[in-house]
Write a protein that holds these residues in place. Structure first.
Motif: not given
Length: 158
Positions: A72, A96, A108, A148
């Motif tokens: 990430r 995500p 996310a 990501w």
């Protein structure tokens, strides 16, 4: 009396196992991500299909050797969404993945909602960064950006 000892032992072992599982999932395998200076984040060009470094400031990231999906990153780019859209490949099906709770710059749920409503745009950073795994970058209109890894949409994972 023997039953109480056995039950107590089972409860203690279960509690220790739960704490250990939480620690392993949230903290144990993560390290700070290492980025090459001047080439921290790349996006794939529409014309050549090759990744090219973009301007990225204030980058912070995490990664782990235990899984390619644990990467990430959060950063800011001065590049506009319009310029990025004309130059780099869009990424369809960007979703995500949730980051550990202590890596608080990466949300996310908010990124996913912004992608769904069109506020943020997703781009292919690098295809096959690991087998069947792509690096994806989402960029907001104000320059906030997030990266990501995710499994190719439709890829068969073994």
């Amino acid at each position: 009396m023997n039953g109480k000892l056995v039950a107590g032992f089972i409860v203690i072992v279960g509690a220790v196992a739960g704490v250990a599982m939480y620690y392993l999932q949230e903290y144990a395998y993560y390290t700070k991500a290492v980025f090459k200076p001047g080439a921290e984040i790349a996006l794939t060009l529409i014309t050549s299909g090759q990744p090219e470094p973009i301007l990225a400031e204030g980058i912070e990231g995490i990664d782990a050797d235990s899984s390619p999906l644990r990467f990430r990153a959060c950063f800011h780019t001065p590049m506009t969404q319009a310029m990025l859209s004309e130059t780099y490949q869009a990424y369809q099906g960007a979703v995500p993945l949730i980051a550990p709770s202590w890596f608080d710059c990466f949300d996310a749920a908010k990124i996913g909602a912004a992608l769904e409503n069109g506020e943020a745009l997703a781009f292919l950073s690098q295809s096959n960064i690991a087998p069947s795994v792509d690096r994806v970058v989402a960029v907001f209109p104000d320059g906030r950006a997030y990266a990501w890894h995710q499994i190719h949409p439709g890829a068969e994972v073994q």
